[in-house]
Write a protein that holds these residues in place. Sequence first.
Motif, PDB file in Angstrom:
ATOM      1  N   VAL A 188      12.795 -43.532  74.555  1.00  0.00           N
ATOM      2  CA  VAL A 188      13.458 -42.948  73.374  1.00  0.00           C
ATOM      3  C   VAL A 188      14.236 -43.962  72.539  1.00  0.00           C
ATOM      4  O   VAL A 188      14.654 -43.639  71.423  1.00  0.00           O
ATOM      5  N   ALA A 189      14.411 -45.181  73.025  1.00  0.00           N
ATOM      6  CA  ALA A 189      15.200 -46.182  72.288  1.00  0.00           C
ATOM      7  C   ALA A 189      14.735 -46.383  70.847  1.00  0.00           C
ATOM      8  O   ALA A 189      15.572 -46.418  69.923  1.00  0.00           O
ATOM      9  N   PRO A 190      13.421 -46.485  70.589  1.00  0.00           N
ATOM     10  CA  PRO A 190      12.982 -46.691  69.199  1.00  0.00           C
ATOM     11  C   PRO A 190      13.388 -45.559  68.258  1.00  0.00           C
ATOM     12  O   PRO A 190      13.577 -45.787  67.053  1.00  0.00           O
ATOM     13  N   ASN A 191      13.554 -44.344  68.797  1.00  0.00           N
ATOM     14  CA  ASN A 191      13.956 -43.212  67.950  1.00  0.00           C
ATOM     15  C   ASN A 191      15.347 -43.401  67.367  1.00  0.00           C
ATOM     16  O   ASN A 191      15.698 -42.768  66.368  1.00  0.00           O
ATOM     17  N   TYR A 192      16.145 -44.247  68.009  1.00  0.00           N
ATOM     18  CA  TYR A 192      17.525 -44.479  67.562  1.00  0.00           C
ATOM     19  C   TYR A 192      17.707 -45.892  66.999  1.00  0.00           C
ATOM     20  O   TYR A 192      18.836 -46.314  66.754  1.00  0.00           O
ATOM     21  N   GLY A 193      16.617 -46.612  66.844  1.00  0.00           N
ATOM     22  CA  GLY A 193      16.712 -47.973  66.327  1.00  0.00           C
ATOM     23  C   GLY A 193      17.333 -48.936  67.318  1.00  0.00           C
ATOM     24  O   GLY A 193      17.910 -49.963  66.922  1.00  0.00           O
ATOM     25  N   ILE A 194      17.232 -48.614  68.601  1.00  0.00           N
ATOM     26  CA  ILE A 194      17.818 -49.446  69.656  1.00  0.00           C
ATOM     27  C   ILE A 194      16.772 -50.416  70.195  1.00  0.00           C
ATOM     28  O   ILE A 194      15.650 -50.022  70.527  1.00  0.00           O
ATOM     29  N   GLN A 195      17.136 -51.697  70.302  1.00  0.00           N
ATOM     30  CA  GLN A 195      16.274 -52.704  70.912  1.00  0.00           C
ATOM     31  C   GLN A 195      16.813 -53.072  72.288  1.00  0.00           C
ATOM     32  O   GLN A 195      17.992 -53.434  72.416  1.00  0.00           O
ATOM     33  N   ILE A 196      15.965 -52.962  73.310  1.00  0.00           N
ATOM     34  CA  ILE A 196      16.355 -53.399  74.654  1.00  0.00           C
ATOM     35  C   ILE A 196      15.913 -54.848  74.791  1.00  0.00           C
ATOM     36  O   ILE A 196      14.728 -55.148  74.962  1.00  0.00           O
ATOM     37  N   ILE A 197      16.867 -55.774  74.700  1.00  0.00           N
ATOM     38  CA  ILE A 197      16.578 -57.214  74.650  1.00  0.00           C
ATOM     39  C   ILE A 197      16.200 -57.758  76.018  1.00  0.00           C
ATOM     40  O   ILE A 197      15.298 -58.594  76.154  1.00  0.00           O
ATOM     41  N   THR A 198      16.883 -57.293  77.055  1.00  0.00           N
ATOM     42  CA  THR A 198      16.615 -57.782  78.408  1.00  0.00           C
ATOM     43  C   THR A 198      16.956 -56.704  79.420  1.00  0.00           C
ATOM     44  O   THR A 198      17.749 -55.792  79.132  1.00  0.00           O
ATOM     45  N   GLU A 199      16.359 -56.812  80.605  1.00  0.00           N
ATOM     46  CA  GLU A 199      16.596 -55.822  81.666  1.00  0.00           C
ATOM     47  C   GLU A 199      16.780 -56.497  83.015  1.00  0.00           C
ATOM     48  O   GLU A 199      16.159 -57.524  83.292  1.00  0.00           O
ATOM     49  N   GLU A 200      17.615 -55.881  83.859  1.00  0.00           N
ATOM     50  CA  GLU A 200      17.807 -56.326  85.233  1.00  0.00           C
ATOM     51  C   GLU A 200      17.861 -55.092  86.136  1.00  0.00           C
ATOM     52  O   GLU A 200      18.128 -53.974  85.654  1.00  0.00           O
ATOM     53  N   THR A 201      17.606 -55.289  87.424  1.00  0.00           N
ATOM     54  CA  THR A 201      17.674 -54.182  88.382  1.00  0.00           C
ATOM     55  C   THR A 201      18.465 -54.589  89.617  1.00  0.00           C
ATOM     56  O   THR A 201      18.694 -55.787  89.865  1.00  0.00           O
ATOM     57  N   TYR A 202      18.880 -53.583  90.394  1.00  0.00           N
ATOM     58  CA  TYR A 202      19.549 -53.819  91.678  1.00  0.00           C
ATOM     59  C   TYR A 202      19.105 -52.747  92.663  1.00  0.00           C
ATOM     60  O   TYR A 202      18.729 -51.642  92.275  1.00  0.00           O
ATOM     61  N   GLY A 203      19.140 -53.095  93.939  1.00  0.00           N
ATOM     62  CA  GLY A 203      18.727 -52.167  94.980  1.00  0.00           C
ATOM     63  C   GLY A 203      19.875 -51.301  95.456  1.00  0.00           C
ATOM     64  O   GLY A 203      21.050 -51.622  95.220  1.00  0.00           O
ATOM     65  N   PRO A 204      19.572 -50.205  96.155  1.00  0.00           N
ATOM     66  CA  PRO A 204      20.615 -49.277  96.605  1.00  0.00           C
ATOM     67  C   PRO A 204      21.586 -49.875  97.617  1.00  0.00           C
ATOM     68  O   PRO A 204      22.691 -49.371  97.780  1.00  0.00           O
ATOM     69  N   ARG A 205      21.191 -50.977  98.273  1.00  0.00           N
ATOM     70  CA  ARG A 205      22.078 -51.591  99.259  1.00  0.00           C
ATOM     71  C   ARG A 205      22.744 -52.870  98.750  1.00  0.00           C
ATOM     72  O   ARG A 205      23.498 -53.517  99.475  1.00  0.00           O
ATOM     73  N   ASP A 206      22.463 -53.237  97.509  1.00  0.00           N
ATOM     74  CA  ASP A 206      23.070 -54.445  96.946  1.00  0.00           C
ATOM     75  C   ASP A 206      24.577 -54.269  96.817  1.00  0.00           C
ATOM     76  O   ASP A 206      25.051 -53.227  96.358  1.00  0.00           O
TER      77      ASP A 206
END
Length: 388
Positions: free
Chosen positions: A187-205
């Motif tokens: 849905v980001a494009p519907n609001y003119g939002i750009q996701i420049i970068t992404e990161e993730t983490y695990g449930p035990r981090d």
Amino acid sequence: MTPLSAMKRLVAAGALSLVLCHPAFAQQTIKIGSILSITGPASFLGEPEDKTLRMYVDKINSAGGVGGKKIELVIYDDGGDANKARTFATRLIEDDKVVAMVGGSTTGTTMAMIPVFEEAQVPLISLGGAIEIIEPVRKYVFKTPHTDKMACEKIFENLKQRNLTKIAMISGTEGFSTSMRAQCTKVAPNYGIQIITEETYGPRDSDMTAQLTKIKNTAGIQAVVNAGFGQGPAIVTRNYAQLGMTATPLYQSHGVASKSFIELAGPAAEGVRLPAAALLVGDKLPDSDPQKKVVVDYKKTYEDTTKQPVSTFGGHAYDGLFILVEAMKRANSTDPKKLRDEIEKTKGFVGTGGVVNMSPTDHLGLDLSAFRTLEIKGGDWSLLAPGT
């Protein structure tokens, strides 16, 4: 007949009479099931849900029950384990013979149980967050919490109002977080939002410094959105402050909408924004708000009874229980198929999560107006005025 035989017959007859007259006998009660994550990593969800259901079933029964019948609540603790949830779901259907189920604390446990209730044609009102629970629509599956897609939309709406259009996302890797990340990307494009970068983490981090450092070193980031629930977002928030990133706004999901998040994150939570139900700011709502009485009454009842701060998660259980009870009253029946039909016809139900209007194509019945944008100030929830 010997005296001993006569005595045995008399005892047997007495025992049969006792069973038939006992108020807890299945024919005299309405069996409702609930499978919750009362212990384990999602206990912050399941514990207030469990307490809410027990508290309000007691109140309903004390007032005479539903249609003169008492509710018999059958609760199992899945500990956040999807396999256990499915096993308990089968037990509720085959052994306990419940007419409906209010539960499924998480997206993962709910998704594991859905096939059991769909096959048995018994209504399931989930307390899980992801949109995949109700999209595509399944005939016997409903839910009460706002969806992850709605959370993305509410966050992006606020970002757009602040002219913040270039963001980074950091997400957990369990069911809800993965789903929310996908919905935000969609849905980001519907609001003119750009996701420049992404990161993730695990449930035990236990530390997200490495991921956040990468985000910090990415040029052009105007805000950061965390798709997650549980302890992960609190760790992200603390690491965020430790890295001196607080000049860049941080948004969390409604998956952290309990005081325990503020306590876990500590002073680092100051300034964090998130979409949440009106329940957290009930006393700050205008008297004209249709939800005010419901959320203020629920908050008082919950906190007076449990001596613990209210969370939106217990509110989801409240909504699920009373949507079901109202459906029973309208159906004048406990037949699961009739209950399903009446749940789907729910209109104008004022709950802790919003005003619910369900339909054959919408098994949630909430729109974005049911979400409020909150900011954490001084260790408490603050209601933002529209447009700020």
